[in-house]
Motif scaffolding. Structure first.
Motif, PDB file in Angstrom:
ATOM      1  N   ALA A   1       0.835  -1.220   0.000  1.00 47.13           N
ATOM      2  CA  ALA A   1       0.000   0.000   0.000  1.00 47.13           C
ATOM      3  C   ALA A   1       0.857   1.252   0.000  1.00 47.13           C
ATOM      4  O   ALA A   1       1.907   1.302   0.644  1.00 47.13           O
ATOM      5  N   ILE A   2       0.371   2.271  -0.709  1.00 45.52           N
ATOM      6  CA  ILE A   2       0.914   3.629  -0.582  1.00 45.52           C
ATOM      7  C   ILE A   2      -0.099   4.440   0.218  1.00 45.52           C
ATOM      8  O   ILE A   2      -1.296   4.415  -0.082  1.00 45.52           O
ATOM      9  N   VAL A   3       0.379   5.149   1.237  1.00 40.14           N
ATOM     10  CA  VAL A   3      -0.477   6.037   2.029  1.00 40.14           C
ATOM     11  C   VAL A   3       0.139   7.431   1.989  1.00 40.14           C
ATOM     12  O   VAL A   3       1.281   7.622   2.426  1.00 40.14           O
ATOM     13  N   THR A   4      -0.599   8.405   1.471  1.00 36.47           N
ATOM     14  CA  THR A   4      -0.065   9.775   1.393  1.00 36.47           C
ATOM     15  C   THR A   4      -0.422  10.558   2.661  1.00 36.47           C
ATOM     16  O   THR A   4      -1.383  10.223   3.365  1.00 36.47           O
ATOM     17  N   GLY A   5       0.361  11.588   2.940  1.00 36.33           N
ATOM     18  CA  GLY A   5       0.065  12.457   4.088  1.00 36.33           C
ATOM     19  C   GLY A   5       0.217  11.740   5.412  1.00 36.33           C
ATOM     20  O   GLY A   5      -0.613  11.891   6.302  1.00 36.33           O
TER      21      GLY A   5
ATOM     22  N   ALA B   1      -0.217  -1.931   8.309  1.00 33.73           N
ATOM     23  CA  ALA B   1       0.985  -2.715   8.635  1.00 33.73           C
ATOM     24  C   ALA B   1       0.641  -3.807   9.640  1.00 33.73           C
ATOM     25  O   ALA B   1       1.119  -4.944   9.531  1.00 33.73           O
ATOM     26  N   GLU B   2      -0.209  -3.478  10.608  1.00 31.68           N
ATOM     27  CA  GLU B   2      -0.601  -4.482  11.613  1.00 31.68           C
ATOM     28  C   GLU B   2      -1.410  -5.610  10.985  1.00 31.68           C
ATOM     29  O   GLU B   2      -1.468  -6.713  11.531  1.00 31.68           O
ATOM     30  N   GLU B   3      -2.038  -5.317   9.838  1.00 32.16           N
ATOM     31  CA  GLU B   3      -2.791  -6.359   9.111  1.00 32.16           C
ATOM     32  C   GLU B   3      -1.873  -7.157   8.186  1.00 32.16           C
ATOM     33  O   GLU B   3      -2.347  -8.010   7.426  1.00 32.16           O
ATOM     34  N   GLY B   4      -0.576  -6.817   8.168  1.00 32.05           N
ATOM     35  CA  GLY B   4       0.378  -7.573   7.357  1.00 32.05           C
ATOM     36  C   GLY B   4       0.725  -6.935   6.029  1.00 32.05           C
ATOM     37  O   GLY B   4       1.420  -7.535   5.195  1.00 32.05           O
ATOM     38  N   THR B   5       0.232  -5.711   5.804  1.00 34.42           N
ATOM     39  CA  THR B   5       0.514  -5.000   4.553  1.00 34.42           C
ATOM     40  C   THR B   5       1.875  -4.315   4.635  1.00 34.42           C
ATOM     41  O   THR B   5       2.257  -3.803   5.687  1.00 34.42           O
ATOM     42  N   ARG B   6       2.596  -4.314   3.519  1.00 29.73           N
ATOM     43  CA  ARG B   6       3.842  -3.542   3.438  1.00 29.73           C
ATOM     44  C   ARG B   6       3.468  -2.134   2.981  1.00 29.73           C
ATOM     45  O   ARG B   6       2.705  -1.997   2.027  1.00 29.73           O
ATOM     46  N   VAL B   7       3.995  -1.121   3.666  1.00 28.14           N
ATOM     47  CA  VAL B   7       3.502   0.234   3.410  1.00 28.14           C
ATOM     48  C   VAL B   7       4.585   1.196   2.937  1.00 28.14           C
ATOM     49  O   VAL B   7       5.710   1.187   3.435  1.00 28.14           O
ATOM     50  N   VAL B   8       4.184   2.023   1.964  1.00 29.47           N
ATOM     51  CA  VAL B   8       5.007   3.137   1.497  1.00 29.47           C
ATOM     52  C   VAL B   8       4.312   4.391   1.997  1.00 29.47           C
ATOM     53  O   VAL B   8       3.189   4.698   1.600  1.00 29.47           O
ATOM     54  N   MET B   9       4.981   5.109   2.894  1.00 26.99           N
ATOM     55  CA  MET B   9       4.377   6.282   3.539  1.00 26.99           C
ATOM     56  C   MET B   9       4.975   7.529   2.907  1.00 26.99           C
ATOM     57  O   MET B   9       6.193   7.678   2.853  1.00 26.99           O
ATOM     58  N   THR B  10       4.106   8.416   2.416  1.00 19.93           N
ATOM     59  CA  THR B  10       4.620   9.606   1.738  1.00 19.93           C
ATOM     60  C   THR B  10       4.098  10.869   2.416  1.00 19.93           C
ATOM     61  O   THR B  10       3.039  10.868   3.046  1.00 19.93           O
TER      62      THR B  10
ATOM     63  N   CYS C   1       8.737   8.124   1.631  1.00 16.31           N
ATOM     64  CA  CYS C   1       9.128   8.874   0.428  1.00 16.31           C
ATOM     65  C   CYS C   1       8.797  10.342   0.620  1.00 16.31           C
ATOM     66  O   CYS C   1       7.681  10.667   1.044  1.00 16.31           O
ATOM     67  N   ALA C   2       9.736  11.217   0.257  1.00 21.89           N
ATOM     68  CA  ALA C   2       9.425  12.640   0.163  1.00 21.89           C
ATOM     69  C   ALA C   2       8.520  12.830  -1.045  1.00 21.89           C
ATOM     70  O   ALA C   2       8.786  12.284  -2.115  1.00 21.89           O
ATOM     71  N   HIS C   3       7.425  13.569  -0.868  1.00 24.03           N
ATOM     72  CA  HIS C   3       6.417  13.556  -1.925  1.00 24.03           C
ATOM     73  C   HIS C   3       5.561  14.811  -1.865  1.00 24.03           C
ATOM     74  O   HIS C   3       4.798  14.992  -0.920  1.00 24.03           O
ATOM     75  N   ASP C   4       5.703  15.673  -2.858  1.00 18.24           N
ATOM     76  CA  ASP C   4       4.699  16.728  -3.023  1.00 18.24           C
ATOM     77  C   ASP C   4       3.629  16.136  -3.930  1.00 18.24           C
ATOM     78  O   ASP C   4       3.850  15.945  -5.136  1.00 18.24           O
ATOM     79  N   ALA C   5       2.480  15.827  -3.350  1.00 14.01           N
ATOM     80  CA  ALA C   5       1.449  15.077  -4.067  1.00 14.01           C
ATOM     81  C   ALA C   5       0.762  15.882  -5.166  1.00 14.01           C
ATOM     82  O   ALA C   5      -0.074  15.351  -5.903  1.00 14.01           O
ATOM     83  N   THR C   6       1.110  17.159  -5.310  1.00 13.80           N
ATOM     84  CA  THR C   6       0.580  17.934  -6.431  1.00 13.80           C
ATOM     85  C   THR C   6       1.486  17.836  -7.658  1.00 13.80           C
ATOM     86  O   THR C   6       1.163  18.382  -8.709  1.00 13.80           O
TER      87      THR C   6
ATOM     88  N   LEU D   1      -3.902   2.057  -2.783  1.00 14.34           N
ATOM     89  CA  LEU D   1      -3.515   3.464  -2.631  1.00 14.34           C
ATOM     90  C   LEU D   1      -4.506   4.141  -1.692  1.00 14.34           C
ATOM     91  O   LEU D   1      -5.722   4.039  -1.907  1.00 14.34           O
ATOM     92  N   VAL D   2      -3.996   4.820  -0.670  1.00 13.50           N
ATOM     93  CA  VAL D   2      -4.835   5.650   0.189  1.00 13.50           C
ATOM     94  C   VAL D   2      -4.434   7.103  -0.046  1.00 13.50           C
ATOM     95  O   VAL D   2      -3.349   7.533   0.335  1.00 13.50           O
ATOM     96  N   ASN D   3      -5.314   7.834  -0.720  1.00 13.87           N
ATOM     97  CA  ASN D   3      -5.096   9.264  -0.982  1.00 13.87           C
ATOM     98  C   ASN D   3      -5.593  10.033   0.234  1.00 13.87           C
ATOM     99  O   ASN D   3      -6.786  10.315   0.363  1.00 13.87           O
ATOM    100  N   ASN D   4      -4.686  10.372   1.124  1.00 12.71           N
ATOM    101  CA  ASN D   4      -5.084  10.967   2.407  1.00 12.71           C
ATOM    102  C   ASN D   4      -4.630  12.418   2.568  1.00 12.71           C
ATOM    103  O   ASN D   4      -5.262  13.196   3.267  1.00 12.71           O
ATOM    104  N   ALA D   5      -3.535  12.803   1.919  1.00  7.07           N
ATOM    105  CA  ALA D   5      -2.970  14.151   2.126  1.00  7.07           C
ATOM    106  C   ALA D   5      -3.987  15.222   1.735  1.00  7.07           C
ATOM    107  O   ALA D   5      -4.770  15.047   0.801  1.00  7.07           O
ATOM    108  N   ALA D   6      -3.971  16.317   2.461  1.00 10.70           N
ATOM    109  CA  ALA D   6      -4.854  17.457   2.135  1.00 10.70           C
ATOM    110  C   ALA D   6      -4.453  18.638   2.992  1.00 10.70           C
ATOM    111  O   ALA D   6      -3.684  18.502   3.942  1.00 10.70           O
ATOM    112  N   ILE D   7      -4.995  19.795   2.636  1.00  9.89           N
ATOM    113  CA  ILE D   7      -4.863  20.986   3.477  1.00  9.89           C
ATOM    114  C   ILE D   7      -6.255  21.560   3.701  1.00  9.89           C
ATOM    115  O   ILE D   7      -7.178  21.290   2.932  1.00  9.89           O
TER     116      ILE D   7
END
Ligand SMILES: NC(=O)c1ccc[n+]([C@@H]2O[C@H](COP(=O)([O-])OP(=O)(O)OC[C@H]3O[C@@H](n4cnc5c(N)ncnc54)[C@H](O)[C@@H]3O)[C@@H](O)[C@H]2O)c1
Length: 249
Positions: A6-10, A26-35, A59-64, A86-92
């Motif tokens: 999984a990729i999780v943003t923000g 991660a606790e469910e056994g998923t490997r995660v990419v945190m941005t 990962c350093a990531h400007d999601a725009t 993919l979890v699109n979570n980042a926002a302002i």
């Protein structure tokens, strides 16, 4: 979700939904990419998960930034081989009456909240189509896409766009086994909301919530994890509202 990637943003804030979601997956056994755009903090959060025995990278990531999404995908495949979630979570957030919103503020909110979700959805759907593995995309939207809030013009509009993007992509990719759903948090005790310990500031808000309290990041993570999992196999284009009953009134 064991063995999934999984990729999780923000995911930089220790009390935010992104980190709570990465931890839950991660606790469910998923490997995660945190941005996150805040690289130092997201790197620290990923290190925290690794210290608990989980598989996580940051990962350093400007999601725009369109090119930055390709870099995140490259890093994901280099480390874990595939992309399943993919979890699109980042926002302002932004607070202004519509008549007072400067154009640059409007553009910034739409860019971060709506365009980011579009870029992430497009990247993930293309990748999932190319591999033929299917997958799950969860967009973290808000009750602000459903009910109007004073001062919320740019934020509500930007989240409304993501709500409909979710539904359109869901019907366009369903036959390829790609599910696209949205979670709609109500008021949740994270940095975005301000100091949730300031009872005075939230007294009026809490008085309007049937549950009688703010939501917690971990409670949003549970809903996100459900939609990302095979337990939600028949959920597509769904909107899961997690607001303590606020918008049921
Ligand atoms: N807290 C609430 O009451 C609430 C309510 C409804 C919806 N939401 C939504 O929940 C999600 C998570 O928010 P949160 O409350 O955990 O707040 P948060 O501020 O902790 O999380 C947002 C994260 O996004 C990151 N970010 C901002 N701009 C970015 C960019 N351009 N590229 C990459 N990362 C960027 C921030 O650095 C931050 O870590 C958001 O989509 C928010 O709109 C929050």
């Amino acid at each position: 979700m064991s063995g999934k990637v999984a990729i999780v943003t923000g995911a930089a804030s220790p009390i935010g939904m992104g980190f709570a979601t990465a931890k839950r997956l991660a606790e469910e056994g998923t490997r995660v990419v945190m941005t996150d755009i805040n690289h130092a903090e997201v790197a620290a959060r990923a290190a925290e998960l690794r210290s608990e025995g989980h598989r996580a990278i940051a990962c350093a990531h400007d999601a725009t930034d369109e090119a930055a999404w390709e870099e995140v995908l490259r890093a994901t495949k280099a480390e874990f081989g595939v992309l399943d979630i993919l979890v699109n979570n980042a926002a302002i957030s932004a607070i202004n009456h519509v008549v007072d919103i400067p154009l640059d503020e409007w553009r910034r909110v739409v860019d971060v909240n709506s365009t980011m979700a579009f870029l992430g959805c497009r990247m993930a759907a293309r990748e999932m189509q190319a591999t033929g593995r299917g997958g799950a995309i969860v967009n973290v939207v808000s009750i602000a896409s459903i009910v109007a809030g004073e001062y919320g013009g740019a934020y509500c509009a930007s989240k409304g766009a993501v709500q409909m993007l979710t539904k359109v992509l869901a019907i366009e990719t369903a036959k390829q086994g790609i599910r696209v759903n949205s979670v709609h948090p109500g008021y949740t005790a994270t940095a975005m909301l301000g100091d949730a310990n300031d009872e005075g500031a939230f007294a009026q808000t809490i008085a309007n919530i049937p549950a009688g309290r703010l939501g917690q990041a971990a409670e949003m993570a549970s809903a996100i994890a459900f939609l990302a999992s095979d337990d939600a196999a028949y959920c597509n284009g769904s909107m899961l509202v997690v607001d303590g009953g606020l918008t049921a009134q």
